[in-house]
Design a protein around this motif. Sequence first.
Motif, PDB file in Angstrom:
ATOM      1  N   ALA A  43      36.351  50.772  37.058  1.00 22.85           N
ATOM      2  CA  ALA A  43      37.019  51.193  38.288  1.00 22.85           C
ATOM      3  C   ALA A  43      36.044  51.431  39.438  1.00 22.85           C
ATOM      4  O   ALA A  43      36.438  51.422  40.603  1.00 22.85           O
ATOM      5  N   THR A  44      34.784  51.629  39.136  1.00 18.27           N
ATOM      6  CA  THR A  44      33.781  51.866  40.185  1.00 18.27           C
ATOM      7  C   THR A  44      33.065  50.583  40.606  1.00 18.27           C
ATOM      8  O   THR A  44      32.176  50.621  41.457  1.00 18.27           O
ATOM      9  N   ASP A  45      33.439  49.457  40.024  1.00 24.73           N
ATOM     10  CA  ASP A  45      32.735  48.195  40.271  1.00 24.73           C
ATOM     11  C   ASP A  45      33.373  47.389  41.399  1.00 24.73           C
ATOM     12  O   ASP A  45      34.501  47.657  41.827  1.00 24.73           O
ATOM     13  N   THR A  46      32.629  46.381  41.842  1.00 27.89           N
ATOM     14  CA  THR A  46      33.110  45.430  42.839  1.00 27.89           C
ATOM     15  C   THR A  46      32.949  44.031  42.257  1.00 27.89           C
ATOM     16  O   THR A  46      31.833  43.607  41.925  1.00 27.89           O
ATOM     17  N   PHE A  47      34.060  43.333  42.129  1.00 25.79           N
ATOM     18  CA  PHE A  47      34.157  42.104  41.340  1.00 25.79           C
ATOM     19  C   PHE A  47      34.491  40.918  42.248  1.00 25.79           C
ATOM     20  O   PHE A  47      35.470  40.966  42.997  1.00 25.79           O
ATOM     21  N   PHE A  48      33.685  39.873  42.167  1.00 26.73           N
ATOM     22  CA  PHE A  48      33.872  38.672  42.993  1.00 26.73           C
ATOM     23  C   PHE A  48      33.818  37.426  42.125  1.00 26.73           C
ATOM     24  O   PHE A  48      33.004  37.338  41.201  1.00 26.73           O
TER      25      PHE A  48
ATOM     26  N   CYS B 282      43.391  39.610  38.092  1.00 27.76           N
ATOM     27  CA  CYS B 282      43.660  40.560  37.002  1.00 27.76           C
ATOM     28  C   CYS B 282      42.620  41.677  36.984  1.00 27.76           C
ATOM     29  O   CYS B 282      42.814  42.707  36.338  1.00 27.76           O
ATOM     30  N   GLY B 283      41.535  41.487  37.727  1.00 28.44           N
ATOM     31  CA  GLY B 283      40.542  42.549  37.863  1.00 28.44           C
ATOM     32  C   GLY B 283      41.127  43.827  38.446  1.00 28.44           C
ATOM     33  O   GLY B 283      40.569  44.918  38.254  1.00 28.44           O
ATOM     34  N   LEU B 284      42.253  43.708  39.145  1.00 26.73           N
ATOM     35  CA  LEU B 284      42.915  44.913  39.652  1.00 26.73           C
ATOM     36  C   LEU B 284      43.316  45.849  38.518  1.00 26.73           C
ATOM     37  O   LEU B 284      43.407  47.072  38.720  1.00 26.73           O
ATOM     38  N   HIS B 285      43.564  45.292  37.333  1.00 27.57           N
ATOM     39  CA  HIS B 285      43.967  46.139  36.202  1.00 27.57           C
ATOM     40  C   HIS B 285      42.858  47.090  35.774  1.00 27.57           C
ATOM     41  O   HIS B 285      43.118  48.125  35.148  1.00 27.57           O
ATOM     42  N   THR B 286      41.617  46.755  36.103  1.00 27.36           N
ATOM     43  CA  THR B 286      40.495  47.633  35.774  1.00 27.36           C
ATOM     44  C   THR B 286      40.336  48.751  36.804  1.00 27.36           C
ATOM     45  O   THR B 286      39.577  49.694  36.576  1.00 27.36           O
ATOM     46  N   GLY B 287      41.008  48.620  37.955  1.00 20.97           N
ATOM     47  CA  GLY B 287      40.839  49.588  39.035  1.00 20.97           C
ATOM     48  C   GLY B 287      39.663  49.291  39.936  1.00 20.97           C
ATOM     49  O   GLY B 287      39.342  50.083  40.830  1.00 20.97           O
ATOM     50  N   ALA B 288      38.995  48.151  39.734  1.00 20.27           N
ATOM     51  CA  ALA B 288      37.837  47.781  40.542  1.00 20.27           C
ATOM     52  C   ALA B 288      38.266  47.271  41.913  1.00 20.27           C
ATOM     53  O   ALA B 288      39.448  47.026  42.181  1.00 20.27           O
ATOM     54  N   THR B 289      37.292  47.084  42.789  1.00 17.47           N
ATOM     55  CA  THR B 289      37.507  46.437  44.080  1.00 17.47           C
ATOM     56  C   THR B 289      37.245  44.945  43.929  1.00 17.47           C
ATOM     57  O   THR B 289      36.190  44.547  43.420  1.00 17.47           O
ATOM     58  N   LEU B 290      38.196  44.121  44.365  1.00 15.26           N
ATOM     59  CA  LEU B 290      38.011  42.672  44.336  1.00 15.26           C
ATOM     60  C   LEU B 290      37.486  42.200  45.685  1.00 15.26           C
ATOM     61  O   LEU B 290      37.868  42.733  46.737  1.00 15.26           O
ATOM     62  N   VAL B 291      36.646  41.174  45.658  1.00  9.71           N
ATOM     63  CA  VAL B 291      36.195  40.519  46.884  1.00  9.71           C
ATOM     64  C   VAL B 291      36.684  39.079  46.852  1.00  9.71           C
ATOM     65  O   VAL B 291      36.398  38.338  45.906  1.00  9.71           O
ATOM     66  N   LEU B 292      37.456  38.700  47.872  1.00 10.22           N
ATOM     67  CA  LEU B 292      37.934  37.331  48.025  1.00 10.22           C
ATOM     68  C   LEU B 292      37.101  36.651  49.109  1.00 10.22           C
ATOM     69  O   LEU B 292      36.825  37.258  50.147  1.00 10.22           O
TER      70      LEU B 292
ATOM     71  N   LEU C  31      26.792  37.967  50.761  1.00  6.83           N
ATOM     72  CA  LEU C  31      28.026  38.688  50.438  1.00  6.83           C
ATOM     73  C   LEU C  31      27.782  39.753  49.372  1.00  6.83           C
ATOM     74  O   LEU C  31      28.342  40.855  49.434  1.00  6.83           O
ATOM     75  N   ILE C  32      26.946  39.432  48.388  1.00  6.84           N
ATOM     76  CA  ILE C  32      26.613  40.409  47.338  1.00  6.84           C
ATOM     77  C   ILE C  32      26.034  41.672  47.960  1.00  6.84           C
ATOM     78  O   ILE C  32      26.449  42.799  47.648  1.00  6.84           O
ATOM     79  N   ASP C  33      25.073  41.487  48.864  1.00  8.91           N
ATOM     80  CA  ASP C  33      24.432  42.644  49.488  1.00  8.91           C
ATOM     81  C   ASP C  33      25.370  43.376  50.434  1.00  8.91           C
ATOM     82  O   ASP C  33      25.407  44.614  50.462  1.00  8.91           O
ATOM     83  N   ALA C  34      26.161  42.628  51.201  1.00  8.40           N
ATOM     84  CA  ALA C  34      27.039  43.249  52.196  1.00  8.40           C
ATOM     85  C   ALA C  34      28.136  44.086  51.553  1.00  8.40           C
ATOM     86  O   ALA C  34      28.505  45.153  52.074  1.00  8.40           O
ATOM     87  N   GLU C  35      28.664  43.623  50.429  1.00  8.52           N
ATOM     88  CA  GLU C  35      29.811  44.290  49.819  1.00  8.52           C
ATOM     89  C   GLU C  35      29.462  45.070  48.558  1.00  8.52           C
ATOM     90  O   GLU C  35      30.337  45.656  47.932  1.00  8.52           O
ATOM     91  N   GLY C  36      28.205  45.062  48.149  1.00  6.22           N
ATOM     92  CA  GLY C  36      27.807  45.810  46.954  1.00  6.22           C
ATOM     93  C   GLY C  36      28.414  45.256  45.685  1.00  6.22           C
ATOM     94  O   GLY C  36      28.836  46.004  44.789  1.00  6.22           O
ATOM     95  N   ILE C  37      28.462  43.932  45.569  1.00  2.64           N
ATOM     96  CA  ILE C  37      29.089  43.283  44.412  1.00  2.64           C
ATOM     97  C   ILE C  37      28.297  43.562  43.143  1.00  2.64           C
ATOM     98  O   ILE C  37      27.074  43.402  43.108  1.00  2.64           O
ATOM     99  N   THR C  38      28.997  43.968  42.093  1.00  8.91           N
ATOM    100  CA  THR C  38      28.369  44.236  40.794  1.00  8.91           C
ATOM    101  C   THR C  38      28.551  43.072  39.826  1.00  8.91           C
ATOM    102  O   THR C  38      27.688  42.801  38.993  1.00  8.91           O
TER     103      THR C  38
END
Length: 646
Positions: A297-302, A317-327, A343-350
């Motif tokens: 839930a604390t992650d950012t998924f792209f 389906c990453g929304l089911h984890t509670g994470a933030t999605l990046v489109l 984009l990884i650096d700008a949005e803090g993608i994990t």
Amino acid sequence: MTTALWQPGDESQNSQLANFWQQARDNSGQPLPDYQSLHRWSVEQPAAFWQQVWDQCGVIGNPGDTVLTTGKTFQSARWFANGELNYAENLLKRNDSHTAVISVLEDGTRSEISYSALRVAAGKVAAQLQAAGIKPGDRVAGFMPNRIETLVAALGAAWIGAVWSSCSPDFGVSGVLDRFGQIEPKVLLACDGYHYNGKWIDLGERIEALHEALKPELFIVVPGRGDSSVVPKALIWGAWLEAAGPAPDFIRLPFNHPLFILYSSGTTGQPKCIVHGAGGTLLQQTKELHLHADVRATDTFFYFTTCGWMMWNWLICGLHTGATLVLYDGNPAYPNTGRLFDLIDAEGITHFGTSAKFVQAVEKSGLCPKDSHDLGTLRTLFSTGSPLLHESYDYLYQQVKSSLLVSSISGGTDIVSCFALGNPMLPVYRGELQCLGLGMDVAVFDDAGKPLADSKGELVCRSPFPSCPVSFWNDPDGQRFHDAYFARFDGVWAHGDYAQLVPHAHHQGLIIHGRSDAVLNPGGVRIGTAEIYRQVETLAEIREAIVVGQQFDGDVRVVLFVVTAEGVTLDEELQARIRKAIRQGATPRHVPAVILAVPEIPRTVSGKIVELAVREVIHGRPVTNRNALAKPDALNHFAQRIELEK
């Protein structure tokens, strides 16, 4: 002994997989000592395993009292036969101010939406669809870029049990009609344009033609530039949403109720319309994202994807984890190959997902991301679409980030999920997918249907799994469905990949050698195409390649087509170096009889090379559905070049 490129650290013991593993028990109530044991338990005790996935991954709904009812055939297995759930209710279970989705377009436009606002927006779509008479099972089609509105519409459709299907807007009209024309959608959602490669692509004429051909009951247009563009006879997205009444209750439906219709590439015939059920899609992808990918839930998924590729369905389906999605929508290498690393650096993608081809393109561009970017948040990199080259593993660990978990994954549109993928508790070895997916009874068979321990053969799945398609559309007796997966080995899913299991002390890795229907057979010896690509595409002079087998003089000869780097000519010296690299890196049997230069490699709209279509062309046979290709005319080069060599 092969040295691991990455080893799990102490933090892996806090992963979601570790927690799941600790609670799993064998039949005698004993803990499972290693991953091999955990995997064996998951396929031998499917009811216990999938019920634990449902419970620990937090699936909302009623599972009923029976997890698996087996029948006489693979297809007759029934999962959670009297269970009920709603896909949208599960993806929207987090209902707070946390950012759910960030959307970034190629022109730099950025927007975001919270979980609570996403729920409200999807509820408005559900209310408007229901008010228009759309019922469970009706089709809602999106001809849309990868942006927030697309996700909102898909969730709104799922909210009331409608079936969502989407195509990328870079499809031509005939390509879209090959797909949507089969499923006859009652609702068409379309965007009037999008940005790509620094240009605005206007879709006005295309969407008017689609409206005229499909005649949907509802036609909604999303203005791509945020203006008040109006297509005749269309409702405009913003105004349509604002007019919505209260959100209806989520409609919980049977586990196998249709959720998505996805499409095969369709390069050798009309695309197959693959119907996936809500429960199987949710449970399988949730297992993969929670346990194998360790998205939290604390992650950012792209994941870089279009709405015409199954990775979009996997991503949301990453929304089911509670994470933030990046489109992201646009060219991933515009204005340069550093765009997605920005984009990884700008949005803090994990968790960052891409294709093997993109990794190769970044490497060939000379970019060294570890020097040009921070990448401090990045923990996991997913790769799929084609086998990740051994050398690409080296590049990622040497030039991107040494502490990165490189998770090569493989499955497909057919199962809207994976057969083999990553694992936060296992090492990464060069050229290998880390492990077989939990609950997936994966094996490799020889031509006689016998299991192979450490040799190349057909990738199969021997036991039912929840994300097996519900059906093919317009296949009332199930014959096309049976022929696609079960004609090769009785009662066993044959996936069409040429693969090899790699035994380790406590688990099995997997190597994909290419599509089995593209396997070469010179002198009666089967050769995977990936083994040739691996050698050729490491040469700086070669930008990309495609290899096929040609019937010639009573045998099969290997024909290699290459696109050279700018300013490079395919002369005799370069051909000799190509052959030497293949002979030394693979075997003499892999060495092509003919090497020819072409200006471009034909690909599907989702970016996959089309070996079968090229093979048909060089044999003078028709390719029945060129509309599936991003550039149909690219095939013409191959017929002309091979004629010169006869």
